[in-house]
Design an enzyme around this catalytic site. Sequence first.
Site, mmCIF file in Angstrom:
data_model
loop_
_atom_site.group_PDB
_atom_site.id
_atom_site.type_symbol
_atom_site.label_atom_id
_atom_site.label_comp_id
_atom_site.label_asym_id
_atom_site.label_seq_id
_atom_site.Cartn_x
_atom_site.Cartn_y
_atom_site.Cartn_z
ATOM 1 N N LYS A 71 52.292 31.220 46.871
ATOM 2 C CA LYS A 71 51.213 30.386 47.406
ATOM 3 C C LYS A 71 50.606 30.991 48.680
ATOM 4 O O LYS A 71 49.499 30.621 49.064
ATOM 5 C CB LYS A 71 51.705 28.963 47.681
ATOM 6 N N ASP A 72 51.318 31.919 49.328
ATOM 7 C CA ASP A 72 50.798 32.587 50.523
ATOM 8 C C ASP A 72 50.013 33.853 50.197
ATOM 9 O O ASP A 72 49.449 34.483 51.102
ATOM 10 C CB ASP A 72 51.944 32.944 51.468
ATOM 11 N N CYS A 99 41.809 29.736 51.842
ATOM 12 C CA CYS A 99 42.783 28.718 52.223
ATOM 13 C C CYS A 99 42.202 27.790 53.285
ATOM 14 O O CYS A 99 42.895 26.957 53.836
ATOM 15 C CB CYS A 99 44.077 29.343 52.713
ATOM 16 N N ARG A 136 59.945 22.780 61.835
ATOM 17 C CA ARG A 136 59.241 21.566 61.421
ATOM 18 C C ARG A 136 60.201 20.384 61.335
ATOM 19 O O ARG A 136 59.871 19.275 61.781
ATOM 20 C CB ARG A 136 58.538 21.806 60.083
ATOM 21 N N ARG A 148 45.101 21.005 51.956
ATOM 22 C CA ARG A 148 45.326 20.400 50.634
ATOM 23 C C ARG A 148 46.162 19.132 50.750
ATOM 24 O O ARG A 148 45.836 18.086 50.165
ATOM 25 C CB ARG A 148 46.032 21.418 49.719
ATOM 26 N N ARG A 149 47.232 19.208 51.524
ATOM 27 C CA ARG A 149 48.074 18.028 51.708
ATOM 28 C C ARG A 149 47.336 16.952 52.499
ATOM 29 O O ARG A 149 47.431 15.765 52.184
ATOM 30 C CB ARG A 149 49.378 18.427 52.418
ATOM 31 N N ARG A 177 53.021 23.338 62.471
ATOM 32 C CA ARG A 177 53.234 24.734 62.110
ATOM 33 C C ARG A 177 54.665 25.119 62.412
ATOM 34 O O ARG A 177 55.416 24.385 63.031
ATOM 35 C CB ARG A 177 52.281 25.639 62.918
#
Length: 305
Positions: free
Chosen positions: A83-84, A242, A155, A131-132, A149
């Site tokens: 996904k990155d 992104c 996190r 997206r989230r 971040r």
Amino acid sequence: MNPSILRIATRKSALALWQAEHVAALLRAAHPGLAVTLVPMSTRGDEILDQPLATIGGKGLFLKELEVAMLEGRAELAVHSLKDVPAELEPGFALPAILPRADAADAFVSNAYTDLAALPHGARVGTSSLRRQAQLRALRPDLRLLDLRGNVGTRLGKLDAGHYDAIVLACAGLERLALASRIRARLAAPDWLPAPGQAAIAIEARADQPGVLALLAALDDADTRLSVSAERAMNRALGGSCTVPVGAWCVLGEHGLHLRGMVGDAASGRLLHAEGSSAGDQPDVLGRQVAAALLAQGAGELLGL
């Protein structure tokens, strides 16, 4: 001629190191006698933590230093969360192997609340993913969405320190770090879409190294490659950025591929959805079809096209 040693360029985060060690173990098992070592590195994406990724260049910031290491001959391959990886690879690079996909759902993580619906009005939810944010705002426009971040441990530490009422992470990352107990609820398709390629580990190498590519290809999972290729083709047709909220989830079944796609607006919570199906050997065609359906609904306005 195949090399006798492979050096893996990897980020230094606990999750990146886990993924690189996992690939190293698979390579040693697939090729007895092959030496595999890790070359841990820091990337700009790891170092700039006070700004959202979308404003400083995107997820490709996690790849650049690793690609330079391969170009300079300091490493033969790099291991990434797919996904990155940008929808368009830098010229001269390839993805010879994509590993079997893990749980692609997002994780609702909270110390006080069981799920998204249980959050009180105005609760603070941490995530820097647009997206989230778009999907959260669509479901709960009352929530306070705050940037978050750092690596997984950082996190979780901010959540535990009381800076947020809940945070959203990837289930796969928590599971790989033996932190699945922190998952209070899964945010999963079809109601909630992951990032294109989420939960798949990708191996990147130089396209001009056939011996290396041959060794790495032994780890490729054909079914996962088909599914994520459709998701990435959709993202590519939408501009591959992104800096906009794009979600995708493709499943390979007995009748072929089925892809669900989403484009959203993190500020308003407006979401556009489209889906489609195709033969199992046409992931790129399917991705472009679903992207076209989204654009026909007005996704171009949200994407700034």
